[in-house]
Design a protein around this motif. Structure first.
Motif, PDB file in Angstrom:
ATOM      1  N   LEU A   9     -34.928   2.285  17.476  1.00  0.00           N
ATOM      2  CA  LEU A   9     -34.992   3.575  18.161  1.00  0.00           C
ATOM      3  C   LEU A   9     -33.582   4.100  18.396  1.00  0.00           C
ATOM      4  N   ASN A  10     -33.436   5.410  18.358  1.00  0.00           N
ATOM      5  CA  ASN A  10     -32.157   6.063  18.625  1.00  0.00           C
ATOM      6  C   ASN A  10     -32.105   6.362  20.125  1.00  0.00           C
ATOM      7  N   TRP A  11     -31.552   5.428  20.902  1.00  0.00           N
ATOM      8  CA  TRP A  11     -31.584   5.546  22.352  1.00  0.00           C
ATOM      9  C   TRP A  11     -30.718   6.689  22.863  1.00  0.00           C
ATOM     10  N   SER A  12     -29.636   6.998  22.173  1.00  0.00           N
ATOM     11  CA  SER A  12     -28.827   8.135  22.627  1.00  0.00           C
ATOM     12  C   SER A  12     -29.625   9.431  22.480  1.00  0.00           C
ATOM     13  N   LEU A  13     -30.391   9.565  21.416  1.00  0.00           N
ATOM     14  CA  LEU A  13     -31.250  10.736  21.236  1.00  0.00           C
ATOM     15  C   LEU A  13     -32.339  10.771  22.303  1.00  0.00           C
ATOM     16  N   ILE A  14     -32.948   9.638  22.564  1.00  0.00           N
ATOM     17  CA  ILE A  14     -34.015   9.546  23.574  1.00  0.00           C
ATOM     18  C   ILE A  14     -33.493   9.981  24.939  1.00  0.00           C
ATOM     19  N   VAL A  15     -32.337   9.472  25.333  1.00  0.00           N
ATOM     20  CA  VAL A  15     -31.763   9.824  26.632  1.00  0.00           C
ATOM     21  C   VAL A  15     -31.389  11.306  26.657  1.00  0.00           C
ATOM     22  N   LEU A  16     -30.820  11.818  25.583  1.00  0.00           N
ATOM     23  CA  LEU A  16     -30.451  13.228  25.513  1.00  0.00           C
ATOM     24  C   LEU A  16     -31.682  14.128  25.676  1.00  0.00           C
ATOM     25  N   LEU A  17     -32.774  13.776  25.002  1.00  0.00           N
ATOM     26  CA  LEU A  17     -34.006  14.559  25.125  1.00  0.00           C
ATOM     27  C   LEU A  17     -34.576  14.483  26.545  1.00  0.00           C
ATOM     28  N   GLY A  18     -34.517  13.310  27.146  1.00  0.00           N
ATOM     29  CA  GLY A  18     -34.983  13.154  28.522  1.00  0.00           C
ATOM     30  C   GLY A  18     -34.150  13.977  29.500  1.00  0.00           C
ATOM     31  N   VAL A  19     -32.845  13.976  29.317  1.00  0.00           N
ATOM     32  CA  VAL A  19     -31.955  14.760  30.180  1.00  0.00           C
ATOM     33  C   VAL A  19     -32.217  16.255  29.978  1.00  0.00           C
ATOM     34  N   PHE A  20     -32.414  16.664  28.732  1.00  0.00           N
ATOM     35  CA  PHE A  20     -32.688  18.072  28.429  1.00  0.00           C
ATOM     36  C   PHE A  20     -33.905  18.579  29.210  1.00  0.00           C
ATOM     37  N   ALA A  21     -34.916  17.754  29.351  1.00  0.00           N
ATOM     38  CA  ALA A  21     -36.135  18.164  30.058  1.00  0.00           C
ATOM     39  C   ALA A  21     -35.908  18.369  31.552  1.00  0.00           C
ATOM     40  N   LEU A  22     -34.781  17.909  32.079  1.00  0.00           N
ATOM     41  CA  LEU A  22     -34.488  18.114  33.499  1.00  0.00           C
ATOM     42  C   LEU A  22     -34.294  19.585  33.840  1.00  0.00           C
ATOM     43  N   VAL A  23     -34.281  20.441  32.847  1.00  0.00           N
ATOM     44  CA  VAL A  23     -34.194  21.879  33.110  1.00  0.00           C
ATOM     45  C   VAL A  23     -35.358  22.318  34.001  1.00  0.00           C
ATOM     46  N   ARG A  24     -36.523  21.688  33.837  1.00  0.00           N
ATOM     47  CA  ARG A  24     -37.687  22.057  34.667  1.00  0.00           C
ATOM     48  C   ARG A  24     -37.434  21.813  36.152  1.00  0.00           C
ATOM     49  N   PRO A  25     -37.117  20.579  36.581  1.00  0.00           N
ATOM     50  CA  PRO A  25     -36.900  20.395  38.019  1.00  0.00           C
ATOM     51  C   PRO A  25     -35.664  21.131  38.530  1.00  0.00           C
ATOM     52  N   ILE A  26     -34.664  21.286  37.693  1.00  0.00           N
ATOM     53  CA  ILE A  26     -33.467  22.005  38.133  1.00  0.00           C
ATOM     54  C   ILE A  26     -33.803  23.471  38.397  1.00  0.00           C
ATOM     55  N   LEU A  27     -34.613  24.076  37.530  1.00  0.00           N
ATOM     56  CA  LEU A  27     -35.035  25.456  37.781  1.00  0.00           C
ATOM     57  C   LEU A  27     -35.919  25.542  39.023  1.00  0.00           C
ATOM     58  N   ASN A  28     -36.718  24.525  39.280  1.00  0.00           N
ATOM     59  CA  ASN A  28     -37.515  24.494  40.523  1.00  0.00           C
ATOM     60  C   ASN A  28     -36.609  24.460  41.744  1.00  0.00           C
ATOM     61  N   ILE A  29     -35.601  23.611  41.693  1.00  0.00           N
ATOM     62  CA  ILE A  29     -34.698  23.420  42.830  1.00  0.00           C
ATOM     63  C   ILE A  29     -33.881  24.681  43.098  1.00  0.00           C
ATOM     64  N   THR A  30     -33.408  25.318  42.041  1.00  0.00           N
ATOM     65  CA  THR A  30     -32.523  26.476  42.195  1.00  0.00           C
ATOM     66  C   THR A  30     -33.278  27.787  42.417  1.00  0.00           C
ATOM     67  N   GLY A  31     -34.588  27.756  42.282  1.00  0.00           N
ATOM     68  CA  GLY A  31     -35.374  28.972  42.448  1.00  0.00           C
ATOM     69  C   GLY A  31     -35.542  29.753  41.159  1.00  0.00           C
ATOM     70  N   GLY A  32     -34.975  29.262  40.093  1.00  0.00           N
ATOM     71  CA  GLY A  32     -35.097  29.937  38.796  1.00  0.00           C
ATOM     72  C   GLY A  32     -36.527  30.002  38.299  1.00  0.00           C
ATOM     73  N   MET A  33     -37.331  29.036  38.688  1.00  0.00           N
ATOM     74  CA  MET A  33     -38.732  29.025  38.270  1.00  0.00           C
ATOM     75  C   MET A  33     -39.481  30.210  38.879  1.00  0.00           C
ATOM     76  N   ASP A  34     -39.083  30.619  40.075  1.00  0.00           N
ATOM     77  CA  ASP A  34     -39.724  31.763  40.722  1.00  0.00           C
ATOM     78  C   ASP A  34     -39.469  33.047  39.937  1.00  0.00           C
ATOM     79  N   LEU A  35     -38.324  33.139  39.284  1.00  0.00           N
ATOM     80  CA  LEU A  35     -38.025  34.310  38.459  1.00  0.00           C
ATOM     81  C   LEU A  35     -38.958  34.399  37.251  1.00  0.00           C
ATOM     82  N   LEU A  36     -39.346  33.233  36.736  1.00  0.00           N
ATOM     83  CA  LEU A  36     -40.262  33.201  35.587  1.00  0.00           C
ATOM     84  C   LEU A  36     -41.699  33.455  36.017  1.00  0.00           C
ATOM     85  N   GLY A  37     -41.982  33.190  37.282  1.00  0.00           N
ATOM     86  CA  GLY A  37     -43.338  33.374  37.795  1.00  0.00           C
ATOM     87  C   GLY A  37     -44.165  32.111  37.662  1.00  0.00           C
ATOM     88  N   ARG A  38     -45.146  32.018  38.504  1.00  0.00           N
ATOM     89  CA  ARG A  38     -46.041  30.862  38.474  1.00  0.00           C
ATOM     90  C   ARG A  38     -47.457  31.333  38.218  1.00  0.00           C
TER      91      ARG A  38
END
Length: 137
Positions: A9-38
């Motif tokens: 397995l390409n663990w650096s790729l796996i970790v990079l993809l996992g980190v990339f998905a943190l955009v979801r909770p970060i947008l929740n925390i910063t309020g950016g998700m509210d701009l997109l609507g729920r």
């Protein structure tokens, strides 16, 4: 006679993809998700992250796309739990999120849901790769 081993397995790729998905909770925390609507925002982000995961795995010609994206989902789940544990006391004044759930079922569910998400994206990537290979023949 030895049996051939599965590609590593390409663990650096796996970790990079996992980190990339943190955009979801970060947008929740910063309020950016509210701009997109729920509920459109979270669903849209999940679809976009899944598409990016699939595209990267197909583009990189991952030998094991299902396992790669299952692991990426698990990495994301672990990172999301840690992010919640670190930031919720700072932002809310108390621990909230999966670690605050009695019996650690919250953590188990986060990991399970994200592993299933990664596996589903991996199955789509596998189908895309298979289709691409059949078109080359």
């Amino acid at each position: 006679m030895t049996t051939p081993s599965a590609p590593a397995l390409n663990w650096s790729l796996i970790v990079l993809l996992g980190v990339f998905a943190l955009v979801r909770p970060i947008l929740n925390i910063t309020g950016g998700m509210d701009l997109l609507g729920r509920p459109v925002g979270p669903v849209l982000l999940t679809v976009l992250i899944s598409a990016a995961w699939i595209a990267v795995v197909v583009w990189r010609r991952s030998a094991r796309p299902v396992l790669t994206l299952t692991c990426a989902g698990l990495v994301y789940g672990v990172l999301a739990v840690v992010l919640s544990a670190v930031l919720s006391p700072i932002l809310d004044g108390e621990l909230s999120g999966p670690l605050a759930t009695p019996g650690d079922i919250g953590v188990v569910m986060v990991l399970l849901v994200n592993a299933v998400w990664g596996a589903a994206a991996g199955l789509v990537a596998l189908a895309v790769e298979s289709r691409r290979e059949s078109l080359r023949r």
